[in-house]
Motif scaffolding. Sequence first.
Motif, PDB file in Angstrom:
ATOM      1  N   SER A  11     -65.929 119.330  -3.453  1.00 58.86           N
ATOM      2  CA  SER A  11     -64.752 119.868  -3.045  1.00 58.86           C
ATOM      3  C   SER A  11     -64.372 120.977  -3.986  1.00 58.86           C
ATOM      4  N   ALA A  12     -63.832 122.112  -3.377  1.00 53.69           N
ATOM      5  CA  ALA A  12     -63.484 123.379  -4.322  1.00 53.69           C
ATOM      6  C   ALA A  12     -62.242 123.320  -4.616  1.00 53.69           C
ATOM      7  N   GLU A  13     -61.220 122.318  -4.427  1.00 52.14           N
ATOM      8  CA  GLU A  13     -60.027 121.924  -4.939  1.00 52.14           C
ATOM      9  C   GLU A  13     -59.638 122.610  -6.463  1.00 52.14           C
ATOM     10  N   PRO A  14     -58.835 123.745  -6.580  1.00 50.06           N
ATOM     11  CA  PRO A  14     -58.585 124.270  -7.987  1.00 50.06           C
ATOM     12  C   PRO A  14     -57.567 123.368  -8.772  1.00 50.06           C
ATOM     13  N   THR A  15     -58.025 121.976  -9.000  1.00 49.65           N
ATOM     14  CA  THR A  15     -57.358 121.234  -9.830  1.00 49.65           C
ATOM     15  C   THR A  15     -58.411 120.687 -10.929  1.00 49.65           C
ATOM     16  N   LEU A  16     -57.551 119.716 -11.914  1.00 51.44           N
ATOM     17  CA  LEU A  16     -58.489 118.969 -13.039  1.00 51.44           C
ATOM     18  C   LEU A  16     -59.315 118.073 -12.187  1.00 51.44           C
TER      19      LEU A  16
END
Length: 281
Positions: free
Chosen positions: A117-122
């Motif tokens: 995943s490239a999701e920009p979250t911690l």
Amino acid sequence: MRSGYFRILPALLTALCGALLSSPAPAADPQRVVSLGGPITEIVYALGAGDRLVGADASSIYPAAAEKLPKVGYYRGFAVEGVIGLQPQLVLASDQAGPPAAMAQLQKLGIPVVVLSAEPTLEGLEQRLEGVAKALGLGNAGHEQVARIRAEVSRLTQTRSKQSVLLLSAHSGKLQAAGEGTAADALLRLTGARNLFADKGYKPLSAEAAAALQPEVIVTTTLSVEANGGIKGFLAQPGIAVTPAARNGRLVVMDDLLLLGFGPRLPEALRELQAGLAARP
């Protein structure tokens, strides 16, 4: 570890390609690895496994050793032939890598592919770190990195900014603003500052719109500044020149992957952005 930490090709890929694609299981200790996505490449190095990389995509610009790797094109449109020629035992790919037909071709050739995943979250960063560590057979290395990052970010976010900020890139002579859901916006939110661009994703921004937003601070990347002949040229662009940020010299310039990657250097990125927002000319 949650089952979502890594997966073998997303369902979307199957739907788009019109066939059920089964990826062979990666070797327990793969020694020839190709990375598709700068943040993924950076994670491999952060986990101490950079010597296993035999190739990467063009966005893999950190650390310096990554720039010396054979390149297979940009991860959103990589060259299948380039990957095959490197004879990888494993391909680590961002879920934004493609096109889908190219990903499917790798699988049809029997090359193990792990998509992250490239999701920009911690939480997304944790998934990438632990997913890469698991795929490479590195034991608890991912957990250790996650714990370090969590502790540092928790400490750094005790200090909050209240400034109004515009996140811009200008690589091709045209302004683009970063809005909700981007890595740059996610990093800015950790500082407490307000992103003036209310749209989602990266969108073109006219000179009139940039001027109307009147940002106190503009944040951009090193390559954007270089593409405009330096800081003076960047701030002189139509729309930017009339903002309070330009008049007061309030420009924060960050390494591209540091600002846009949301990777293992997240605490460093946060410290640098906080220092830039706090600085006065």
